[in-house]
Scaffold this active site. Structure first.
Site, PDB file in Angstrom:
ATOM      1  N   GLU A  75      46.747  60.726  -7.561  1.00 52.96           N
ATOM      2  CA  GLU A  75      46.350  61.977  -6.899  1.00 52.96           C
ATOM      3  C   GLU A  75      47.578  62.882  -6.820  1.00 52.96           C
ATOM      4  O   GLU A  75      48.637  62.432  -6.386  1.00 52.96           O
ATOM      5  CB  GLU A  75      45.861  61.622  -5.485  1.00 52.96           C
ATOM      6  CG  GLU A  75      45.589  62.799  -4.587  1.00 52.96           C
ATOM      7  CD  GLU A  75      45.307  62.354  -3.138  1.00 52.96           C
ATOM      8  OE1 GLU A  75      45.873  61.333  -2.683  1.00 52.96           O
ATOM      9  OE2 GLU A  75      44.526  63.036  -2.479  1.00 52.96           O
ATOM     10  N   ARG A  85      46.585  82.580  -8.116  1.00 51.35           N
ATOM     11  CA  ARG A  85      46.021  82.227  -6.811  1.00 51.35           C
ATOM     12  C   ARG A  85      47.151  81.936  -5.812  1.00 51.35           C
ATOM     13  O   ARG A  85      47.977  81.048  -6.045  1.00 51.35           O
ATOM     14  CB  ARG A  85      45.202  80.950  -7.014  1.00 51.35           C
ATOM     15  CG  ARG A  85      44.756  80.271  -5.764  1.00 51.35           C
ATOM     16  CD  ARG A  85      44.267  78.868  -6.063  1.00 51.35           C
ATOM     17  NE  ARG A  85      43.721  78.299  -4.855  1.00 51.35           N
ATOM     18  CZ  ARG A  85      43.512  77.012  -4.664  1.00 51.35           C
ATOM     19  NH1 ARG A  85      43.773  76.143  -5.609  1.00 51.35           N
ATOM     20  NH2 ARG A  85      43.014  76.589  -3.523  1.00 51.35           N
ATOM     21  N   TYR A 133      51.165  78.187  -4.444  1.00 50.35           N
ATOM     22  CA  TYR A 133      50.958  77.407  -5.677  1.00 50.35           C
ATOM     23  C   TYR A 133      51.844  77.830  -6.849  1.00 50.35           C
ATOM     24  O   TYR A 133      51.751  77.250  -7.930  1.00 50.35           O
ATOM     25  CB  TYR A 133      49.478  77.490  -6.089  1.00 50.35           C
ATOM     26  CG  TYR A 133      48.540  76.933  -5.031  1.00 50.35           C
ATOM     27  CD1 TYR A 133      48.536  75.576  -4.736  1.00 50.35           C
ATOM     28  CD2 TYR A 133      47.671  77.762  -4.307  1.00 50.35           C
ATOM     29  CE1 TYR A 133      47.685  75.051  -3.760  1.00 50.35           C
ATOM     30  CE2 TYR A 133      46.824  77.251  -3.332  1.00 50.35           C
ATOM     31  CZ  TYR A 133      46.842  75.904  -3.068  1.00 50.35           C
ATOM     32  OH  TYR A 133      46.012  75.382  -2.102  1.00 50.35           O
ATOM     33  N   ALA A 193      40.149  71.122  -3.191  1.00 51.95           N
ATOM     34  CA  ALA A 193      39.519  70.926  -1.885  1.00 51.95           C
ATOM     35  C   ALA A 193      38.528  69.761  -1.866  1.00 51.95           C
ATOM     36  O   ALA A 193      38.226  69.224  -0.789  1.00 51.95           O
ATOM     37  CB  ALA A 193      38.828  72.218  -1.457  1.00 51.95           C
ATOM     38  N   ARG A 201      43.391  69.437   5.669  1.00 51.36           N
ATOM     39  CA  ARG A 201      43.941  69.040   4.359  1.00 51.36           C
ATOM     40  C   ARG A 201      44.665  67.699   4.426  1.00 51.36           C
ATOM     41  O   ARG A 201      45.092  67.149   3.420  1.00 51.36           O
ATOM     42  CB  ARG A 201      44.904  70.109   3.828  1.00 51.36           C
ATOM     43  CG  ARG A 201      44.216  71.402   3.485  1.00 51.36           C
ATOM     44  CD  ARG A 201      45.164  72.379   2.794  1.00 51.36           C
ATOM     45  NE  ARG A 201      44.690  73.728   2.975  1.00 51.36           N
ATOM     46  CZ  ARG A 201      43.773  74.336   2.194  1.00 51.36           C
ATOM     47  NH1 ARG A 201      43.254  73.712   1.166  1.00 51.36           N
ATOM     48  NH2 ARG A 201      43.388  75.572   2.449  1.00 51.36           N
ATOM     49  N   ARG A 216      50.099  71.692   6.040  1.00 46.29           N
ATOM     50  CA  ARG A 216      49.187  72.844   6.095  1.00 46.29           C
ATOM     51  C   ARG A 216      48.121  72.603   7.166  1.00 46.29           C
ATOM     52  O   ARG A 216      48.399  71.972   8.183  1.00 46.29           O
ATOM     53  CB  ARG A 216      48.596  73.070   4.698  1.00 46.29           C
ATOM     54  CG  ARG A 216      49.688  73.375   3.655  1.00 46.29           C
ATOM     55  CD  ARG A 216      49.118  73.579   2.272  1.00 46.29           C
ATOM     56  NE  ARG A 216      48.251  74.752   2.230  1.00 46.29           N
ATOM     57  CZ  ARG A 216      47.439  75.037   1.205  1.00 46.29           C
ATOM     58  NH1 ARG A 216      47.400  74.235   0.143  1.00 46.29           N
ATOM     59  NH2 ARG A 216      46.673  76.120   1.233  1.00 46.29           N
ATOM     60  N   HIS A 223      48.925  66.782  -5.528  1.00 49.63           N
ATOM     61  CA  HIS A 223      48.727  68.089  -4.892  1.00 49.63           C
ATOM     62  C   HIS A 223      50.008  68.892  -5.061  1.00 49.63           C
ATOM     63  O   HIS A 223      51.108  68.376  -4.816  1.00 49.63           O
ATOM     64  CB  HIS A 223      48.393  67.940  -3.402  1.00 49.63           C
ATOM     65  CG  HIS A 223      47.115  67.210  -3.193  1.00 49.63           C
ATOM     66  ND1 HIS A 223      45.900  67.762  -3.494  1.00 49.63           N
ATOM     67  CD2 HIS A 223      46.882  65.943  -2.790  1.00 49.63           C
ATOM     68  CE1 HIS A 223      44.958  66.872  -3.263  1.00 49.63           C
ATOM     69  NE2 HIS A 223      45.516  65.759  -2.847  1.00 49.63           N
ATOM     70  N   ILE A 224      49.841  70.125  -5.447  1.00 46.82           N
ATOM     71  CA  ILE A 224      50.984  71.006  -5.685  1.00 46.82           C
ATOM     72  C   ILE A 224      51.672  71.345  -4.358  1.00 46.82           C
ATOM     73  O   ILE A 224      52.889  71.284  -4.234  1.00 46.82           O
ATOM     74  CB  ILE A 224      50.500  72.295  -6.396  1.00 46.82           C
ATOM     75  CG1 ILE A 224      49.915  71.931  -7.765  1.00 46.82           C
ATOM     76  CG2 ILE A 224      51.617  73.321  -6.523  1.00 46.82           C
ATOM     77  CD1 ILE A 224      49.041  73.010  -8.370  1.00 46.82           C
ATOM     78  N   SER A 225      50.857  71.690  -3.378  1.00 41.91           N
ATOM     79  CA  SER A 225      51.389  72.034  -2.059  1.00 41.91           C
ATOM     80  C   SER A 225      51.502  70.764  -1.212  1.00 41.91           C
ATOM     81  O   SER A 225      50.889  69.736  -1.528  1.00 41.91           O
ATOM     82  CB  SER A 225      50.465  73.042  -1.371  1.00 41.91           C
ATOM     83  OG  SER A 225      49.194  72.444  -1.118  1.00 41.91           O
ATOM     84  N   ASN A 262      44.107  66.239  -9.637  1.00 45.52           N
ATOM     85  CA  ASN A 262      44.238  67.165  -8.514  1.00 45.52           C
ATOM     86  C   ASN A 262      42.831  67.677  -8.247  1.00 45.52           C
ATOM     87  O   ASN A 262      42.329  68.556  -8.955  1.00 45.52           O
ATOM     88  CB  ASN A 262      45.193  68.321  -8.833  1.00 45.52           C
ATOM     89  CG  ASN A 262      45.395  69.227  -7.625  1.00 45.52           C
ATOM     90  OD1 ASN A 262      44.642  69.157  -6.655  1.00 45.52           O
ATOM     91  ND2 ASN A 262      46.407  70.077  -7.677  1.00 45.52           N
ATOM     92  N   PRO A 285      38.421  72.391  -8.343  1.00 40.62           N
ATOM     93  CA  PRO A 285      38.062  73.770  -8.002  1.00 40.62           C
ATOM     94  C   PRO A 285      39.239  74.687  -7.699  1.00 40.62           C
ATOM     95  O   PRO A 285      40.181  74.284  -7.014  1.00 40.62           O
ATOM     96  CB  PRO A 285      37.202  73.614  -6.737  1.00 40.62           C
ATOM     97  CG  PRO A 285      36.688  72.225  -6.787  1.00 40.62           C
ATOM     98  CD  PRO A 285      37.689  71.410  -7.558  1.00 40.62           C
ATOM     99  N   ASN A 286      39.147  75.863  -8.238  1.00 40.11           N
ATOM    100  CA  ASN A 286      40.082  76.983  -8.010  1.00 40.11           C
ATOM    101  C   ASN A 286      41.432  76.809  -8.700  1.00 40.11           C
ATOM    102  O   ASN A 286      42.247  77.731  -8.701  1.00 40.11           O
ATOM    103  CB  ASN A 286      40.289  77.240  -6.501  1.00 40.11           C
ATOM    104  CG  ASN A 286      38.977  77.544  -5.813  1.00 40.11           C
ATOM    105  OD1 ASN A 286      38.261  78.444  -6.239  1.00 40.11           O
ATOM    106  ND2 ASN A 286      38.625  76.787  -4.778  1.00 40.11           N
TER     107      ASN A 286
HETATM  108  C1  DQA Z   1      45.633  71.409  -3.567  1.00 39.07           C
HETATM  109  C2  DQA Z   1      45.567  71.289  -2.043  1.00 39.07           C
HETATM  110  C3  DQA Z   1      44.130  71.412  -1.569  1.00 39.07           C
HETATM  111  O1  DQA Z   1      44.079  71.307  -0.155  1.00 39.07           O
HETATM  112  C4  DQA Z   1      43.561  72.746  -1.964  1.00 39.07           C
HETATM  113  O2  DQA Z   1      42.215  72.831  -1.573  1.00 39.07           O
HETATM  114  C5  DQA Z   1      43.713  73.028  -3.404  1.00 39.07           C
HETATM  115  C6  DQA Z   1      44.967  72.686  -4.056  1.00 39.07           C
HETATM  116  C7  DQA Z   1      47.091  71.413  -4.070  1.00 39.07           C
HETATM  117  O3  DQA Z   1      47.276  71.196  -5.264  1.00 39.07           O
HETATM  118  O4  DQA Z   1      48.020  71.656  -3.294  1.00 39.07           O
HETATM  119  O5  DQA Z   1      42.847  73.608  -4.040  1.00 39.07           O
HETATM  120  O6  DQA Z   1      44.991  70.282  -4.140  1.00 39.07           O
END
Ligand code: DQA
Length: 141
Positions: free
Chosen positions: A95, A17, A22, A74, A108, A104, A97-99, A71, A9-10
Site C-alpha cells: 500500500e 490535483r 500531492y 480514498a 484517513r 491529515r 500513499h503519497i501524503s 494506492n 480514484p482521483n
Molecule cells: C492518498 C491519500 C488518500 O487519503 C486520498 O484519498 C487520496 C490519495 C495519497 O496518496 O496520499 O486520494 O491515497
C-alpha cells in the site's frame, strides 16, 4: 519480474490535483522515470476511478504478478471489497500513499487494506512507489 502499479480514484489528476499535498508531477512523467530506474522490470500501470474496475484488475493480475503497488486513494478508508480482493490474491501488495495520511484528517488514519498488505509506505511523496518497487525487486533475487 512483473510489477503492477494501481492508482485509484482521483489519482489520474496527479500534478494538477492539490499540488501542495500531492506535488506537481503527473504520474505518467513519474512512471517514465521509474521505468528508467528499473530497466529490467516489467512495470505495468492501471488507474481507475471505479472500485469494481480496481477489483477486476487485482483478480486479473494477482495470480501472476511478482508484486502489486496499490494506492487505492480514498477507497483505502472505505472499501471492504477492495480489502477482500487484496486478501484473495497470492501476489504481495504494498500500500502506498503519497501524503502522510496520519498527519491529515482523522478519517484517513484507518486503512481497510493495510492488514491484507505486505506493508505500507505513506508520506514519502511519489518516492514511495520507487521504494515499493525496490522492495519487490530485492525480494525477487
Ligand atoms: C492518498 C491519500 C488518500 O487519503 C486520498 O484519498 C487520496 C490519495 C495519497 O496518496 O496520499 O486520494 O491515497
Amino acid at each position: 519480474m512483473k510489477i503492477l502499479i494501481i492508482n485509484g480514484p482521483n489519482l489520474n489528476l496527479l500534478g494538477r490535483r492539490e499540488p501542495g499535498i500531492y506535488g506537481s508531477k503527473s504520474f505518467e512523467d513519474y512512471l517514465s522515470e521509474l521505468r528508467m530506474i528499473f530497466p529490467e522490470t516489467d512495470i505495468s500501470f492501471f488507474q481507475s476511478n471505479h472500485e469494481g474496475a480496481i477489483i477486476d484488475k487485482l483478480h486479473e493480475a494477482g495470480f501472476s504478478a511478482g508484486g502489486i503497488v496499490l494506492n487505492a486513494g480514498a477507497l483505502t478508508h472505505t472499501s471492504i471489497a477492495l480489502a477482500d480482493a487484496v486478501a484473495a490474491i497470492p501476489a504481495p501488495v504494498i500500500e502506498v500513499h503519497i501524503s502522510n495520511v496520519h498527519a491529515r484528517e482523522e478519517f484517513r488514519r484507518h486503512s481497510f487494506i493495510a492488514p491484507k498488505c505486505a506493508g505500507s509506505i505513506t508520506g514519502l511523496g511519489l518516492d514511495g512507489y520507487r521504494l515499493a518497487l525496490s522492495y519487490f525487486i530485492g525480494r525477487g533475487r
